[in-house]
Motif scaffolding. Structure first.
Motif, mmCIF file in Angstrom:
data_model
loop_
_atom_site.group_PDB
_atom_site.id
_atom_site.type_symbol
_atom_site.label_atom_id
_atom_site.label_comp_id
_atom_site.label_asym_id
_atom_site.label_seq_id
_atom_site.Cartn_x
_atom_site.Cartn_y
_atom_site.Cartn_z
ATOM 1 N N THR A 214 0.812 -1.221 0.000
ATOM 2 C CA THR A 214 0.000 0.000 0.000
ATOM 3 C C THR A 214 0.843 1.268 0.000
ATOM 4 O O THR A 214 0.314 2.355 -0.204
ATOM 5 C CB THR A 214 -0.944 0.023 1.224
ATOM 6 O OG1 THR A 214 -0.172 -0.162 2.415
ATOM 7 C CG2 THR A 214 -1.990 -1.075 1.117
ATOM 8 N N VAL A 218 -2.195 1.752 -5.136
ATOM 9 C CA VAL A 218 -3.538 1.966 -4.618
ATOM 10 C C VAL A 218 -4.184 0.593 -4.512
ATOM 11 O O VAL A 218 -4.388 -0.085 -5.531
ATOM 12 C CB VAL A 218 -4.356 2.881 -5.541
ATOM 13 C CG1 VAL A 218 -5.769 3.063 -4.985
ATOM 14 C CG2 VAL A 218 -3.667 4.231 -5.698
ATOM 15 N N TYR A 220 -7.194 -1.971 -3.413
ATOM 16 C CA TYR A 220 -8.630 -2.126 -3.144
ATOM 17 C C TYR A 220 -8.872 -3.576 -2.768
ATOM 18 O O TYR A 220 -8.565 -4.489 -3.553
ATOM 19 C CB TYR A 220 -9.456 -1.737 -4.363
ATOM 20 C CG TYR A 220 -10.951 -1.869 -4.177
ATOM 21 C CD1 TYR A 220 -11.658 -0.942 -3.424
ATOM 22 C CD2 TYR A 220 -11.657 -2.918 -4.761
ATOM 23 C CE1 TYR A 220 -13.030 -1.046 -3.255
ATOM 24 C CE2 TYR A 220 -13.030 -3.035 -4.603
ATOM 25 C CZ TYR A 220 -13.710 -2.107 -3.848
ATOM 26 O OH TYR A 220 -15.078 -2.215 -3.685
ATOM 27 N N ASN A 250 -3.692 1.807 4.578
ATOM 28 C CA ASN A 250 -3.900 2.687 3.424
ATOM 29 C C ASN A 250 -4.710 2.012 2.320
ATOM 30 O O ASN A 250 -4.784 2.536 1.201
ATOM 31 C CB ASN A 250 -2.550 3.137 2.852
ATOM 32 C CG ASN A 250 -1.908 4.246 3.662
ATOM 33 O OD1 ASN A 250 -2.579 4.974 4.378
ATOM 34 N ND2 ASN A 250 -0.598 4.372 3.555
ATOM 35 N N ARG A 252 -8.341 0.394 0.664
ATOM 36 C CA ARG A 252 -9.793 0.549 0.689
ATOM 37 C C ARG A 252 -10.423 -0.833 0.817
ATOM 38 O O ARG A 252 -9.868 -1.828 0.363
ATOM 39 C CB ARG A 252 -10.303 1.221 -0.588
ATOM 40 C CG ARG A 252 -10.056 2.718 -0.645
ATOM 41 C CD ARG A 252 -10.778 3.347 -1.845
ATOM 42 N NE ARG A 252 -10.279 2.833 -3.104
ATOM 43 C CZ ARG A 252 -11.044 2.556 -4.174
ATOM 44 N NH1 ARG A 252 -12.352 2.730 -4.124
ATOM 45 N NH2 ARG A 252 -10.506 2.102 -5.275
ATOM 46 N N TYR A 260 -13.248 5.533 0.683
ATOM 47 C CA TYR A 260 -12.047 6.001 1.369
ATOM 48 C C TYR A 260 -11.254 4.854 1.988
ATOM 49 O O TYR A 260 -11.822 3.886 2.512
ATOM 50 C CB TYR A 260 -12.411 6.984 2.480
ATOM 51 C CG TYR A 260 -13.005 8.279 1.986
ATOM 52 C CD1 TYR A 260 -12.380 9.022 0.982
ATOM 53 C CD2 TYR A 260 -14.199 8.763 2.527
ATOM 54 C CE1 TYR A 260 -12.918 10.217 0.535
ATOM 55 C CE2 TYR A 260 -14.745 9.960 2.080
ATOM 56 C CZ TYR A 260 -14.100 10.678 1.088
ATOM 57 O OH TYR A 260 -14.634 11.861 0.641
ATOM 58 N N ALA A 291 1.040 6.769 0.583
ATOM 59 C CA ALA A 291 -0.288 6.690 -0.020
ATOM 60 C C ALA A 291 -0.497 7.774 -1.066
ATOM 61 O O ALA A 291 -1.077 7.533 -2.129
ATOM 62 C CB ALA A 291 -1.357 6.803 1.070
ATOM 63 N N ALA A 292 -0.024 8.983 -0.768
ATOM 64 C CA ALA A 292 -0.165 10.092 -1.712
ATOM 65 C C ALA A 292 0.648 9.836 -2.970
ATOM 66 O O ALA A 292 0.190 10.088 -4.095
ATOM 67 C CB ALA A 292 0.263 11.399 -1.050
ATOM 68 N N ALA A 294 1.491 6.979 -4.237
ATOM 69 C CA ALA A 294 0.822 5.935 -5.028
ATOM 70 C C ALA A 294 -0.356 6.493 -5.813
ATOM 71 O O ALA A 294 -0.694 5.995 -6.892
ATOM 72 C CB ALA A 294 0.351 4.815 -4.105
ATOM 73 N N ARG A 295 -0.974 7.535 -5.288
ATOM 74 C CA ARG A 295 -2.140 8.132 -5.947
ATOM 75 C C ARG A 295 -1.769 9.305 -6.856
ATOM 76 O O ARG A 295 -2.636 9.883 -7.506
ATOM 77 C CB ARG A 295 -3.141 8.587 -4.880
ATOM 78 C CG ARG A 295 -3.851 7.424 -4.207
ATOM 79 C CD ARG A 295 -4.445 7.778 -2.860
ATOM 80 N NE ARG A 295 -5.215 6.660 -2.312
ATOM 81 C CZ ARG A 295 -4.665 5.588 -1.740
ATOM 82 N NH1 ARG A 295 -3.350 5.495 -1.618
ATOM 83 N NH2 ARG A 295 -5.428 4.609 -1.287
ATOM 84 N N LEU A 302 -4.840 14.282 1.663
ATOM 85 C CA LEU A 302 -5.091 13.054 2.404
ATOM 86 C C LEU A 302 -5.063 13.332 3.905
ATOM 87 O O LEU A 302 -5.854 12.763 4.668
ATOM 88 C CB LEU A 302 -4.046 11.989 2.064
ATOM 89 C CG LEU A 302 -4.113 11.379 0.666
ATOM 90 C CD1 LEU A 302 -3.115 10.223 0.547
ATOM 91 C CD2 LEU A 302 -5.518 10.891 0.323
#
Length: 358
Positions: A214, A218, A220, A250, A252, A260, A291-292, A294-295, A302
């Motif tokens: 993570t 991202v 899921y 981190n 979803r 989120y 996390a940021a 990765a996004r 965030l």
């Protein structure tokens, strides 16, 4: 009879008579918005000694803690010096002691290489001894405190769903059994407490189904609620045992919040963890910088989402300049009313209680 200590005496003279006027002591000032925000941040240090800027932030209550990385030190003396300077700055400013944290899981994740744990979670899992796990935790906690570190971002409590689990492949899990993971992870956490270090159970509500890291992707998790249920067992035990900190993942989760990730999900951090499991301690995000990245977005939004969701502590592993930017963004958002003051105050109370015990 003397007056109680909590009153202020003032002598007044009226028509030649001396009167004693008694007034209550003024109540302690409510924490400022900047203090409410600052206490939420656990930040990284750029070099091998605290910068003047970082020490100033500690002195003014603009940070609540510091995570120490391997690149920050090369000896026990240097590590003690770092912790001592940071704590002195906080105390000089009239602040409570800072959280000084490392990732000391054992095995592949061990910030301080020369101290316990001497066994990795998989090795302790093979031994299947809660006494051994607790002893390893106790020795780890004592060794950390000797270095000036009071918080361990461990143990991992993730139960791998298969050998495809990334955290299993990294050698960081105890067992494929939720029951064994629960027993051993919590024994290690209790041991850390025996050694006077704060344990941090992670990564709620579980990364056992995650096939990718993570921090880099991202993630899921599409598992159903019933499939995820065994992964909650270590946390139910941790709540009963009084673990002080729980780190939110981190990822979803389709079963809990499709929009989120756990670190900035009110449904997970408050509804599930506090409401259903009854957790009363302090929550902390996983690294929001990872996390940021990765996004493909800045860390600031965030962090704002995490604060809005009611997550107590925000973990920032980027540069000092980056964490200063996050602080300013959070203050601006709170000033504009985008972050609930009631949630900030609730977090403040939990964090203050935690730091008061250091």
């Amino acid at each position: 009879m003397g007056l109680p200590r909590n009153v202020v005496r003032a002598a007044l003279t009226i028509a030649g008579t001396v009167l004693l006027a008694v007034a209550p002591e003024p109540a302690a000032a409510a924490p400022s918005l900047r203090h409410l925000i600052g206490e939420k941040l656990v930040v990284s240090m750029d070099g091998t000694s605290p910068s003047a800027s970082l020490l100033d932030r500690a002195r003014r209550g603009r940070i609540g803690g510091v995570i120490i990385h391997g690149f920050n030190f090369s000896s026990a003396a240097q590590l003690r010096n770092i912790a001592s300077k940071l704590q002195k700055a906080a105390v000089d400013g009239g602040q409570p002691k800072l959280l000084i944290a490392v990732d000391q899981e054992g095995g592949s994740v061990k910030t301080v290489s020369w101290i316990p744990p001497t066994l990795s979670p998989p090795q302790m899992g093979e031994l299947d001894s809660a006494d051994t796990a607790r002893r390893q935790g106790r020795r780890t906690g004592a060794a950390l405190r000797d270095l000036g570190i009071n918080t361990d971002f461990a143990p991992v409590a993730d139960v791998p769903a298969s050998t495809a689990s990334f955290i299993y492949q990294q050698g960081r899990t105890w067992s494929f059994s939720a029951r064994k993971t629960t027993r051993l992870a919590n024994a290690f956490a209790l041991g850390l407490g025996d050694g006077n270090a704060l344990a941090t159970m992670k990564h709620f509500p579980g990364l056992g189904f995650a096939r990718r890291n993570t921090d880099d992707f991202v993630v899921y998790i599409g598992a159903t609620g019933s499939q995820l249920l065994p992964g909650l067992k270590p946390y139910r035990r941790a709540v009963a045992d009084g673990v002080p900190l729980i780190m939110l993942s981190n990822a979803r989760y389709r079963a809990y919040d499709r929009r989120y990730a756990a670190g900035w999900s009110h449904a997970i951090g408050t509804g599930l963890l506090r409401g259903e499991l009854g957790f009363k301690g302090v929550t902390i995000t996983d690294s929001l910088d990872g996390a940021a990245h990765a996004r493909g977005i800045p860390t600031d939004p965030l962090a704002i989402r995490a604060a809005k969701a009611g997550t107590d502590l925000i973990l920032l592993t980027g540069s000092e300049a980056s964490s200063r930017s996050v602080y300013r963004s959070l203050v601006d958002a709170a000033t504009a009313g985008r972050i609930s003051h009631a949630r900030l105050m609730a977090s403040y109370g939990r964090i203050a209680a935690l730091r008061a015990g250091l």
